[in-house]
Motif scaffolding. Structure first.
Motif, mmCIF file in Angstrom:
data_model
loop_
_atom_site.group_PDB
_atom_site.id
_atom_site.type_symbol
_atom_site.label_atom_id
_atom_site.label_comp_id
_atom_site.label_asym_id
_atom_site.label_seq_id
_atom_site.Cartn_x
_atom_site.Cartn_y
_atom_site.Cartn_z
ATOM 1 N N GLY A 16 0.836 -1.187 0.000
ATOM 2 C CA GLY A 16 0.000 0.000 0.000
ATOM 3 C C GLY A 16 0.871 1.236 0.000
ATOM 4 N N VAL A 17 0.649 2.143 -0.937
ATOM 5 C CA VAL A 17 1.463 3.351 -1.069
ATOM 6 C C VAL A 17 0.591 4.577 -0.828
ATOM 7 C CG1 VAL A 17 2.967 4.700 -2.573
ATOM 8 C CG2 VAL A 17 2.980 2.202 -2.727
ATOM 9 N N GLY A 18 1.022 5.445 0.087
ATOM 10 C CA GLY A 18 0.255 6.646 0.387
ATOM 11 C C GLY A 18 -0.924 6.340 1.306
ATOM 12 N N GLY A 19 -1.659 7.381 1.666
ATOM 13 C CA GLY A 19 -2.752 7.216 2.626
ATOM 14 C C GLY A 19 -3.832 6.255 2.169
ATOM 15 N N ALA A 20 -4.362 6.454 0.959
ATOM 16 C CA ALA A 20 -5.432 5.593 0.453
ATOM 17 C C ALA A 20 -4.940 4.175 0.214
ATOM 18 C CB ALA A 20 -6.010 6.172 -0.834
ATOM 19 N N HIS A 162 -13.223 6.974 -9.505
ATOM 20 C CA HIS A 162 -14.139 7.455 -8.475
ATOM 21 C C HIS A 162 -15.433 7.992 -9.085
ATOM 22 C CE1 HIS A 162 -11.089 8.067 -4.946
ATOM 23 N NE2 HIS A 162 -11.584 6.848 -4.983
ATOM 24 N N ASP A 163 -15.330 8.649 -10.229
ATOM 25 C CA ASP A 163 -16.526 9.214 -10.856
ATOM 26 C C ASP A 163 -17.574 8.152 -11.143
ATOM 27 O OD1 ASP A 163 -15.541 11.761 -10.792
ATOM 28 O OD2 ASP A 163 -14.891 11.799 -12.887
ATOM 29 N N SER A 164 -17.121 6.948 -11.489
ATOM 30 C CA SER A 164 -18.071 5.883 -11.837
ATOM 31 C C SER A 164 -18.823 5.358 -10.626
ATOM 32 C CB SER A 164 -17.321 4.728 -12.514
ATOM 33 O OG SER A 164 -16.465 4.072 -11.594
ATOM 34 N N LEU A 165 -18.349 5.701 -9.416
ATOM 35 C CA LEU A 165 -18.998 5.213 -8.201
ATOM 36 C C LEU A 165 -20.022 6.194 -7.645
ATOM 37 C CD1 LEU A 165 -15.835 3.782 -6.406
ATOM 38 C CD2 LEU A 165 -17.423 2.595 -7.922
ATOM 39 N N LEU A 173 -21.842 14.713 -2.941
ATOM 40 C CA LEU A 173 -21.504 14.036 -1.685
ATOM 41 C C LEU A 173 -20.668 12.796 -1.980
ATOM 42 C CD1 LEU A 173 -24.941 14.299 0.171
ATOM 43 C CD2 LEU A 173 -22.900 15.684 0.552
ATOM 44 N N PRO A 174 -19.335 12.937 -2.017
ATOM 45 C CA PRO A 174 -18.477 11.818 -2.406
ATOM 46 C C PRO A 174 -18.160 10.835 -1.296
ATOM 47 C CG PRO A 174 -17.138 13.742 -1.962
ATOM 48 C CD PRO A 174 -18.571 14.176 -1.793
ATOM 49 N N HIS A 175 -18.575 11.135 -0.049
ATOM 50 C CA HIS A 175 -18.132 10.308 1.065
ATOM 51 C C HIS A 175 -18.549 8.850 0.909
ATOM 52 C CE1 HIS A 175 -18.429 14.500 2.511
ATOM 53 N NE2 HIS A 175 -17.304 14.208 3.134
ATOM 54 N N ALA A 176 -19.796 8.636 0.500
ATOM 55 C CA ALA A 176 -20.264 7.263 0.302
ATOM 56 C C ALA A 176 -19.480 6.589 -0.811
ATOM 57 C CB ALA A 176 -21.760 7.256 -0.015
ATOM 58 N N ALA A 177 -19.188 7.346 -1.872
ATOM 59 C CA ALA A 177 -18.423 6.780 -2.984
ATOM 60 C C ALA A 177 -17.009 6.407 -2.555
ATOM 61 C CB ALA A 177 -18.375 7.770 -4.145
ATOM 62 N N LEU A 178 -16.404 7.212 -1.659
ATOM 63 C CA LEU A 178 -15.070 6.892 -1.160
ATOM 64 C C LEU A 178 -15.080 5.590 -0.369
ATOM 65 C CD1 LEU A 178 -13.713 10.375 -0.037
ATOM 66 C CD2 LEU A 178 -12.839 8.932 -1.882
ATOM 67 N N ALA A 179 -16.112 5.387 0.453
ATOM 68 C CA ALA A 179 -16.219 4.143 1.211
ATOM 69 C C ALA A 179 -16.380 2.954 0.269
ATOM 70 C CB ALA A 179 -17.409 4.222 2.178
ATOM 71 N N VAL A 180 -17.182 3.137 -0.778
ATOM 72 C CA VAL A 180 -17.347 2.082 -1.772
ATOM 73 C C VAL A 180 -16.021 1.811 -2.478
ATOM 74 C CG1 VAL A 180 -18.473 1.456 -3.945
ATOM 75 C CG2 VAL A 180 -19.799 2.523 -2.121
ATOM 76 N N ALA A 181 -15.270 2.873 -2.778
ATOM 77 C CA ALA A 181 -13.999 2.722 -3.480
ATOM 78 C C ALA A 181 -13.007 1.911 -2.667
ATOM 79 C CB ALA A 181 -13.417 4.091 -3.814
ATOM 80 N N GLN A 185 -11.558 -1.487 -4.098
ATOM 81 C CA GLN A 185 -10.131 -1.710 -4.303
ATOM 82 C C GLN A 185 -9.676 -2.993 -3.618
ATOM 83 O OE1 GLN A 185 -7.538 1.469 -2.942
ATOM 84 N NE2 GLN A 185 -6.103 1.055 -4.580
ATOM 85 N N ARG A 186 -10.200 -3.237 -2.437
ATOM 86 C CA ARG A 186 -9.841 -4.468 -1.719
ATOM 87 C C ARG A 186 -10.270 -5.702 -2.509
ATOM 88 N NH1 ARG A 186 -12.822 -7.886 0.969
ATOM 89 N NH2 ARG A 186 -14.632 -6.504 1.029
ATOM 90 N N VAL A 187 -11.503 -5.712 -2.997
ATOM 91 C CA VAL A 187 -12.019 -6.883 -3.699
ATOM 92 C C VAL A 187 -11.284 -7.108 -5.019
ATOM 93 C CG1 VAL A 187 -14.060 -7.867 -4.807
ATOM 94 C CG2 VAL A 187 -14.273 -6.736 -2.603
ATOM 95 N N VAL A 188 -11.010 -6.025 -5.751
ATOM 96 C CA VAL A 188 -10.280 -6.165 -7.012
ATOM 97 C C VAL A 188 -8.852 -6.656 -6.740
ATOM 98 C CG1 VAL A 188 -9.401 -4.939 -9.025
ATOM 99 C CG2 VAL A 188 -11.699 -4.458 -8.184
ATOM 100 N N ALA A 189 -8.245 -6.170 -5.659
ATOM 101 C CA ALA A 189 -6.910 -6.644 -5.289
ATOM 102 C C ALA A 189 -6.925 -8.140 -4.982
ATOM 103 C CB ALA A 189 -6.391 -5.871 -4.084
ATOM 104 N N GLU A 190 -7.958 -8.593 -4.314
ATOM 105 C CA GLU A 190 -8.097 -10.031 -4.056
ATOM 106 C C GLU A 190 -8.191 -10.803 -5.372
ATOM 107 O OE1 GLU A 190 -11.567 -10.162 -1.627
ATOM 108 O OE2 GLU A 190 -10.467 -9.964 0.254
#
Length: 313
Positions: A16-20, A162-165, A173-181, A185-190
């Motif tokens: 993991g690189v950076g905060g996100a 992010h726009d697609s979410l 209100l992007p907060h919900a989209a950030l949580a989804v992202a 990301q976790r599931v795609v990484a899996e």
């Protein structure tokens, strides 16, 4: 800078690189993911690492400032390079997680990919791009430039926009989209790790998941759908989202990967194969799956598209 405990290393490293990216890496481990080492790389890391995060001590990155008047990215210190090279030693696969747009991810994700590739590891990345309207052209432009540098060193790079979410274009209100992202990301990484390490089986294909990723290039994570009570309804929902995507170029590949699949479901999924290939101009629709395990897990379908590089030679 960074020291690994004395132990046998996993051939797969998730970095993991950076905060996100570090947040996504933590979420990956907390989900019960196993079979890989996890490392965090950021400009500020905790002095104490919970045992949950595994064997790798965090890498403390020191951001460099670009030369005045130069458009080239700043050069990382030798200490940062050495820490990353030490972490990548004896790895066969390196999976990088990052949220592009921030200075740390922009600077160090491409460097990490370059060093992993130079170490002969299969190098893949799962990254997010900023909200185009809410985060501004400067941040989105820097993210696009970083993506180009990153993809140049990766065998495969999967992008989550992010726009697609967002519920609708320009949603305020992007907060919900950030949580989804983060979850996305976790599931795609899996999914990527399953393909690269041979845990995912491919139906009706002679190519392995690792071979796919080694030649994939730049692609997108289109959708991730949790499998509910009706498997057919879940598949239908995924295919409806895929159908809205632009047509792939010759040489493109669409991968549908089912986690926790049951045999009757695989038979059902195979029936969609011809329809998918008709939709994508006769190109390959690859159906992969990981078998259901004994432990409780969230079953899902992940769709990833690699559009291809244009007409075949």
């Amino acid at each position: 800078m960074q020291h690994s405990r004395s132990r046998e290393r996993s051939p797969l490293l998730v970095l993991g690189v950076g905060g996100a990216g570090c947040r996504a890496a933590r979420a990956l481990i907390q989900s019960g993911f196993s079979g890989a080492d996890v490392a965090l790389a950021d400009t500020s890391v905790p002095a104490h690492v919970p045992p949950l995060l595994g064997s790798e001590t965090p890498i403390l990155l020191q951001r460099a400032e670009p030369d005045e008047g130069s458009r080239d990215p700043p050069v990382a210190s030798s200490g940062c390079r050495e820490a990353l090279q030490t972490t990548f030693a004896r790895r066969t696969t390196v999976l990088i997680l990052a949220g592009l747009g921030g200075r740390t991810a922009n600077q160090f994700s491409p460097l990490a990919a370059q060093l992993a590739r130079e170490g002969d590891a299969l190098t893949a990345a799962v990254v997010t791009l900023p909200f185009s309207l809410m985060e501004g052209s400067l941040r989105t432009g820097s993210a696009s430039a970083a993506l180009s540098r990153l993809a140049a060193h990766c065998h495969s790079t999967i992008v989550i926009h992010h726009d697609s979410l967002l519920p609708s274009p320009g949603h305020a209100l992007p907060h919900a989209a950030l949580a989804v992202a983060d979850d996305y990301q976790r599931v795609v990484a899996e999914a990527v790790s399953d393909l690269s390490e041979g845990r995912a089986r491919l139906l009706s294909e002679r190519v392995t998941g690792r071979e796919l990723l080694e030649n994939a290039g730049l692609g997108s994570a289109l959708v991730r759908e949790c499998i509910g009570e009706s498997f057919v309804a879940s598949v239908t929902s995924v295919l409806a989202s895929v159908a809205e995507a632009p047509l792939m170029k010759p040489g493109g590949v669409l991968i549908l990967l089912v986690r926790g699949a049951e045999t009757p479901e695989l038979d059902e999924l195979e029936r969609y194969r011809a329809l998918l290939e008709l939709r994508f101009s006769g190109e390959r629709a690859i159906l992969g799956w990981t078998p259901a395990s004994g432990r409780s897990e969230q079953r899902s379908i992940t769709a990833m598209m690699f559009p291809g590089r244009g007409p075949r030679a």
